[in-house]
Design a protein around this motif. Structure first.
Motif, PDB file in Angstrom:
ATOM      1  N   ARG A   1       0.811  -1.222   0.000  1.00 53.34           N
ATOM      2  CA  ARG A   1       0.000   0.000   0.000  1.00 53.34           C
ATOM      3  C   ARG A   1       0.845   1.273   0.000  1.00 53.34           C
ATOM      4  NH1 ARG A   1      -4.193  -0.796   4.472  1.00 53.34           N
ATOM      5  NH2 ARG A   1      -2.957   0.662   5.712  1.00 53.34           N
TER       6      ARG A   1
ATOM      7  N   ARG B   1      -3.456   1.828  11.514  1.00 55.79           N
ATOM      8  CA  ARG B   1      -3.261   1.279  10.175  1.00 55.79           C
ATOM      9  C   ARG B   1      -4.567   0.673   9.634  1.00 55.79           C
ATOM     10  NH1 ARG B   1       0.279   0.420   6.329  1.00 55.79           N
ATOM     11  NH2 ARG B   1       0.373  -1.560   5.199  1.00 55.79           N
ATOM     12  N   HIS B   2      -5.341   0.123  10.548  1.00 52.54           N
ATOM     13  CA  HIS B   2      -6.647  -0.426  10.187  1.00 52.54           C
ATOM     14  C   HIS B   2      -7.642  -0.020  11.260  1.00 52.54           C
ATOM     15  CE1 HIS B   2      -4.759  -3.210   7.288  1.00 52.54           C
ATOM     16  NE2 HIS B   2      -3.848  -3.389   8.200  1.00 52.54           N
TER      17      HIS B   2
ATOM     18  N   PHE C   1      -4.879   8.273   2.987  1.00 50.04           N
ATOM     19  CA  PHE C   1      -3.444   8.552   2.953  1.00 50.04           C
ATOM     20  C   PHE C   1      -3.178   9.978   3.407  1.00 50.04           C
ATOM     21  CE2 PHE C   1      -1.327   4.980   1.106  1.00 50.04           C
ATOM     22  CZ  PHE C   1      -2.297   4.331   0.377  1.00 50.04           C
TER      23      PHE C   1
ATOM     24  N   GLY D   1      -0.860   4.711   4.939  1.00 48.58           N
ATOM     25  CA  GLY D   1      -2.300   4.587   4.752  1.00 48.58           C
ATOM     26  C   GLY D   1      -3.025   3.976   5.937  1.00 48.58           C
ATOM     27  N   THR D   2      -4.305   4.344   6.040  1.00 49.19           N
ATOM     28  CA  THR D   2      -5.210   3.763   7.041  1.00 49.19           C
ATOM     29  C   THR D   2      -6.405   3.194   6.295  1.00 49.19           C
ATOM     30  OG1 THR D   2      -4.617   5.326   8.808  1.00 49.19           O
ATOM     31  CG2 THR D   2      -6.778   4.252   8.950  1.00 49.19           C
ATOM     32  N   ARG D   3      -6.646   1.902   6.517  1.00 47.71           N
ATOM     33  CA  ARG D   3      -7.841   1.294   5.916  1.00 47.71           C
ATOM     34  C   ARG D   3      -8.986   1.408   6.908  1.00 47.71           C
ATOM     35  NH1 ARG D   3      -9.098  -1.806   1.743  1.00 47.71           N
ATOM     36  NH2 ARG D   3      -6.896  -2.183   1.201  1.00 47.71           N
TER      37      ARG D   3
END
Lengths: 114, 114
Positions: A43, B9-10, B90, B108-110
């Motif tokens: 990512r 991150r998630h 992002f 990024g963070t989902r």
């Protein structure tokens, strides 16, 4: 707003072969910059190559080169001697010479076949 | 990427709950950005900051707010999360506006809104 178009959602290439990813953009500005970013499965967004619009010479970074056609507003990325590690999503991006914002295309997913 | 971190991150959250994503940089860059990445749309700018307490809207700012109380931190808040805000977010930083300088992106963070 500027628009960036990547018309190839997916591409594939045999390992060691050459592949070209297409990008077109629309702008009325004369001062701008173009970029290709790579996004592997991790990512992370990685800058691959950049091109200044005022430069006629096409940018080159090792196996990566661009074909910049200013009049046609085209900015394609050529990857030579493709490697398995090149498999990723590739994004074309535009930035005004004076602006903050990047405008991204929708991306091309590249598969490298062993 | 070194010098810029995103947290978490998630994240999975429920519809209607507030959510805050954090971006932290150690590069002392003036400009910070929040983008969202969605299939078929590439990356689109939500908000950006050009200094402490100086922020502005991007093209998809509805439903989002930001704050920057320190140079190193840029927070993105979803006041009341909706399913349409499920995305990968992002953060990016840059030293200057315009020019050939690219962004440096976080990892990024989902975010999933259920």
């Amino acid at each position: 707003a500027q628009t960036v178009t990547q018309s190839q959602p997916e591409m594939s290439v045999q390992e060691a072969e050459t592949v070209t990813l297409s990008c077109t953009y629309d702008t009325s500005e004369s001062d701008y910059y173009l970029f290709w970013y790579k996004q592997p499965p991790s990512r992370q967004m990685i800058l691959v190559i950049r091109q200044e619009a005022y430069k006629q010479q096409n940018a080159t970074e090792n196996r990566f080169s661009v074909n910049f056609q200013k009049a046609a507003k085209s900015f394609s990325l050529k990857i030579s001697d493709s490697q398995l590690g090149d498999a990723a999503m590739y994004f074309c991006a535009y930035r005004s010479g004076t602006g903050n914002q990047f405008y991204f295309g929708t991306g091309t997913s590249l598969t490298v076949i062993p | 990427d070194a010098g810029i971190t995103q947290s978490p991150r998630h994240k999975v959250t429920e519809t209607g709950t507030p959510v805050t994503l954090r971006c932290h940089q150690t590069e002392n860059h003036r400009y910070m950005y929040w983008y969202r990445q969605d299939p078929g749309h590439g990356l689109r700018l939500i908000h950006y900051s050009y200094g402490v307490k100086d922020t502005d809207k991007g093209e998809v700012s509805d439903g989002y707010s930001v704050s920057r109380s320190k140079t190193e931190d840029f927070l993105l808040t979803l006041e009341s999360a909706t399913s349409s805000q499920t995305s990968v977010y992002f953060c990016a930083i840059s030293e200057q506006t315009g020019g050939a300088g690219g962004y440096t992106f976080g990892s990024g963070t989902r975010l999933t809104v259920v």
